[in-house]
Design an enzyme around this catalytic site. Structure first.
Site, PDB file in Angstrom:
ATOM      1  N   CYS A  31       0.759  -1.240  -0.044  1.00 57.78           N
ATOM      2  CA  CYS A  31      -0.017   0.089   0.053  1.00 57.78           C
ATOM      3  C   CYS A  31       0.812   1.249  -0.122  1.00 57.78           C
ATOM      4  O   CYS A  31       1.584   1.393   0.978  1.00 57.78           O
ATOM      5  CB  CYS A  31      -1.073  -0.121   1.101  1.00 57.78           C
ATOM      6  SG  CYS A  31      -1.642   1.496   1.560  1.00 57.78           S
ATOM      7  N   CYS A  34       0.083   3.842   2.731  1.00 57.25           N
ATOM      8  CA  CYS A  34       0.613   3.150   3.976  1.00 57.25           C
ATOM      9  C   CYS A  34       2.011   3.488   4.275  1.00 57.25           C
ATOM     10  O   CYS A  34       2.432   3.827   5.079  1.00 57.25           O
ATOM     11  CB  CYS A  34       0.441   1.710   3.996  1.00 57.25           C
ATOM     12  SG  CYS A  34      -1.333   1.221   4.068  1.00 57.25           S
TER      13      CYS A  34
END
Length: 104
Positions: A31, A34
């Site tokens: 991600c 993230c």
């Protein structure tokens, strides 16, 4: 102190074992957002040492926890107090917002 990694087996015990607020970052290795917020989460972990617990849950490794807390998008950050979720943030957040949520 650095953030701690939580799993299906350690999540409940970690939250029950502290009277401090807990910031949990639900994330995944693949991600991009993230990875953007990861360093911010680590800064908060160091700065809040002794005042709050900061933890990370890899949703790929712990899909049961992701389902349990209704994680539909990552990163999702949840502040827990007394073992209960009190604030939910989706997407990249400002450090001040997360720090204020821990202090509230």
């Amino acid at each position: 102190m650095k953030s701690i990694a939580l799993t299906n087996d350690t999540f409940d015990a970690a939250l029950a074992g502290t009277d401090q607020p807990v910031l949990v970052d639900f994330w995944a290795e693949w991600c991009g957002p993230c990875k953007m917020i990861g360093p911010v989460v680590e800064e908060i972990a160091v700065e809040q040492d002794g005042k709050a617990l900061v933890a990370k849950v890899d949703v790929d490794a712990a899909p049961e926890l992701a389902r349990r807390f209704g994680i539909k998008a990552i990163p999702t950050l949840i502040v827990f107090k007394n073992g209960e979720p009190v604030s939910v943030f989706r997407g990249v957040q400002d450090k001040a917002v997360l720090t204020a949520a821990l202090a509230a």
